[in-house]
Write an enzyme that holds these catalytic residues in place. Sequence first.
Site, mmCIF file in Angstrom:
data_model
loop_
_atom_site.group_PDB
_atom_site.id
_atom_site.type_symbol
_atom_site.label_atom_id
_atom_site.label_comp_id
_atom_site.label_asym_id
_atom_site.label_seq_id
_atom_site.Cartn_x
_atom_site.Cartn_y
_atom_site.Cartn_z
ATOM 1 C CB SER A 1 40.098 45.554 21.727
ATOM 2 O OG SER A 1 39.115 46.505 21.390
ATOM 3 C CE LYS B 1 39.377 44.257 25.008
ATOM 4 N NZ LYS B 1 38.219 43.791 25.647
ATOM 5 C CG HIS C 1 40.613 49.233 24.850
ATOM 6 N ND1 HIS C 1 39.362 48.654 24.774
ATOM 7 C CD2 HIS C 1 40.894 49.663 23.596
ATOM 8 C CE1 HIS C 1 38.910 48.739 23.537
ATOM 9 N NE2 HIS C 1 39.824 49.346 22.802
ATOM 10 C CG ASN C 2 36.916 46.916 27.381
ATOM 11 O OD1 ASN C 2 37.742 46.965 26.479
ATOM 12 N ND2 ASN C 2 36.101 45.903 27.525
ATOM 13 C CD GLU D 1 34.576 49.851 24.011
ATOM 14 O OE1 GLU D 1 35.668 49.302 23.790
ATOM 15 O OE2 GLU D 1 33.512 49.216 24.095
HETATM 16 P P1 NAP Z 1 30.964 33.366 24.993
HETATM 17 O O1 NAP Z 1 29.495 33.433 24.717
HETATM 18 O O2 NAP Z 1 31.532 34.305 25.970
HETATM 19 O O3 NAP Z 1 31.326 31.868 25.451
HETATM 20 C C1 NAP Z 1 30.859 30.731 24.760
HETATM 21 C C2 NAP Z 1 31.970 29.715 24.587
HETATM 22 O O4 NAP Z 1 32.525 29.341 25.867
HETATM 23 C C3 NAP Z 1 31.481 28.428 23.950
HETATM 24 O O5 NAP Z 1 32.477 27.966 23.090
HETATM 25 C C4 NAP Z 1 31.294 27.522 25.144
HETATM 26 O O6 NAP Z 1 31.338 26.165 24.830
HETATM 27 C C5 NAP Z 1 32.490 27.909 25.969
HETATM 28 N N1 NAP Z 1 32.380 27.526 27.370
HETATM 29 C C6 NAP Z 1 31.592 28.074 28.323
HETATM 30 N N2 NAP Z 1 31.779 27.458 29.502
HETATM 31 C C7 NAP Z 1 32.695 26.480 29.296
HETATM 32 C C8 NAP Z 1 33.292 25.496 30.118
HETATM 33 N N3 NAP Z 1 32.988 25.406 31.424
HETATM 34 N N4 NAP Z 1 34.204 24.661 29.553
HETATM 35 C C9 NAP Z 1 34.527 24.775 28.258
HETATM 36 N N5 NAP Z 1 33.989 25.663 27.421
HETATM 37 C C10 NAP Z 1 33.084 26.518 27.936
HETATM 38 O O7 NAP Z 1 31.753 33.461 23.583
HETATM 39 P P2 NAP Z 1 32.301 34.724 22.780
HETATM 40 O O8 NAP Z 1 31.310 35.834 22.716
HETATM 41 O O9 NAP Z 1 32.827 34.164 21.519
HETATM 42 O O10 NAP Z 1 33.508 35.249 23.679
HETATM 43 C C11 NAP Z 1 34.624 34.449 24.002
HETATM 44 C C12 NAP Z 1 35.545 35.227 24.930
HETATM 45 O O11 NAP Z 1 36.001 36.400 24.241
HETATM 46 C C13 NAP Z 1 34.864 35.722 26.206
HETATM 47 O O12 NAP Z 1 35.781 35.676 27.259
HETATM 48 C C14 NAP Z 1 34.522 37.161 25.886
HETATM 49 O O13 NAP Z 1 34.442 37.950 27.051
HETATM 50 C C15 NAP Z 1 35.708 37.552 25.025
HETATM 51 N N6 NAP Z 1 35.476 38.677 24.120
HETATM 52 C C16 NAP Z 1 34.313 38.806 23.469
HETATM 53 C C17 NAP Z 1 34.126 39.883 22.604
HETATM 54 C C18 NAP Z 1 32.855 40.017 21.842
HETATM 55 O O14 NAP Z 1 32.692 41.040 21.157
HETATM 56 N N7 NAP Z 1 31.953 39.047 21.885
HETATM 57 C C19 NAP Z 1 35.142 40.813 22.401
HETATM 58 C C20 NAP Z 1 36.339 40.635 23.061
HETATM 59 C C21 NAP Z 1 36.501 39.565 23.926
HETATM 60 P P3 NAP Z 1 29.970 25.362 24.499
HETATM 61 O O15 NAP Z 1 29.697 25.619 23.055
HETATM 62 O O16 NAP Z 1 30.295 23.946 24.796
HETATM 63 O O17 NAP Z 1 28.904 25.916 25.405
#
Ligand code: NAP
Length: 483
Positions: free
Chosen positions: A132, A186, A189-190, A193
């Site tokens: 988080s 988690k 937590h959300n 939130e």
């Molecule tokens: P995201 O937009 O959720 O995901 C994009 C990433 O996933 C890219 O690296 C993409 O690779 C990869 N991806 C998607 N499908 C795939 C597949 N089939 N095989 C391999 N790679 C794949 O990215 P994010 O916002 O950085 O979040 C990452 C994770 O953290 C998610 O689960 C999200 O829920 C979690 N999270 C996010 C936040 C936030 O504030 N954003 C906070 C806490 C947790 P390509 O570049 O090749 O498309």
Amino acid sequence: MADTAQANIGVIGMAVMGSNLARNLASREGNSVAIYNRSPEKTRAVTSEFPDAGFIASESIEDFVASLSSPRTAIIMVKAGAGTDAVINQLTEHFEPGDIIVDGGNALFTDTIRREKAVRETGINFVGAGISGGEEGALLGPSIMPGGSAEAWETLGPILKSIAAVAEGEPCVTHVGTDGAGHFVKMVHNGIEYADMQLIAEAYDLIRRGTGKTPAEIADIFAEWNTGELESYLIEITAEVLRQVDASTDKPLIDVILDQAGAKGTGAWTVQTALDLGIPVSGIAEAVFARSLSSKPAQRAAASTLPGPSSTWHVKDTDAFIEDVRQALYASKIIAYSQGFDEIVAGAEQYGWDIKKGDIAKIWRGGCIIRARFLNRITEAYDENPDLVALVTAPFFTEIVSAAQDSWRRIVAGAAQSGIPAPAFSSSLSYYDGLRADRLPAALVQGQRDFFGAHTYKRVDKEGTFHTLWSGDRSEVNAEDTH
Ligand code: NAP
């Protein structure tokens, strides 16, 4: 191409969360970080943008695995769902027993339970870790909620402790419990939130409509509240948002933002899970539903001509009113946390997790969105009595709620009379009154159930299960005798 196994930790997924987490890891002494992303352009971009991180970058999963020292440890930060499963499948093909796969994405805890079970059969450790704090948290120090085995925690613990936020000298990470425990916590937590944000939004709306103050003036009120017992990240950023002026119109930004709230689903998961567990998380549910209601423009337009109350709220003593709102917010917030912790207790019981509630409150003190001063009081309450049946019954919280209840009732009653929606404030108060009631109309519900479905009832004055012969002579029979 990586040709030596020199990285002690790897990150897969170079979107915003993964790249920030990799940079955070690389900035800590002793870490050497391997990185990989499905599309190699992203890996190249991150490597060239942050040369000081010393990333060991790979463009194939085989090279990535080869670049990790044993036990290999990889954190997956990809799009939750099919993306996570795809990467897990790739890793399990190349990892060996004793290696560790960490899913740091926002997975549903039941998926984590399923994945852990499947991966464990290969001898590889699988850890679902809730992270988080958004992008900034990933880079500077998030609150981390890992599940998985004790064996995995031994290797992973020191690494996660090195990158987690620090609150009062302690890293905001603890081994929450086995398999899906981390993602479960988690999720809750959300949910909390969602409730906290909705309560703050209702407080703002009440003050604005009740006093006519401008957003900038209300920003000052929130900034002032942030110096006291309500001190928290969400109160702090609320003041910032309310103070912001839109450059193109010169209006307060809040007045040009469309009033339809989005959601990514973790609040709904919290409520769906609570329904399955039979835990009334009414404050969280109202917050999720309030976002749903806001996002129904056609219904809202059609209903906008429906009659409202005959009078608006004439606040006479502005300072006293604002203090009432503050007290109502504090009391309702305590209810939201109390309900959230009830869900954690029920989840732990259902899934066999040994979750230390006080430790959970501790790791939420830094790095995460719900970080708040009063979390210390939650830890103290559970330290004092680990079997506390409801957080709101702990002496410290009972005292606050008792002191706040007159204000809380005035605000909920006033909001209802003047037609200002305050679903989270009012449902929290109803929950409080339901919980403390000597007797509930649930007795009537039992009577109705027995009438139409012979569902039976218990009595207050003797043991047993009973049924009234409603369509017969209406005498009462012992239901156990009839089976
Ligand atoms: P995201 O937009 O959720 O995901 C994009 C990433 O996933 C890219 O690296 C993409 O690779 C990869 N991806 C998607 N499908 C795939 C597949 N089939 N095989 C391999 N790679 C794949 O990215 P994010 O916002 O950085 O979040 C990452 C994770 O953290 C998610 O689960 C999200 O829920 C979690 N999270 C996010 C936040 C936030 O504030 N954003 C906070 C806490 C947790 P390509 O570049 O090749 O498309």
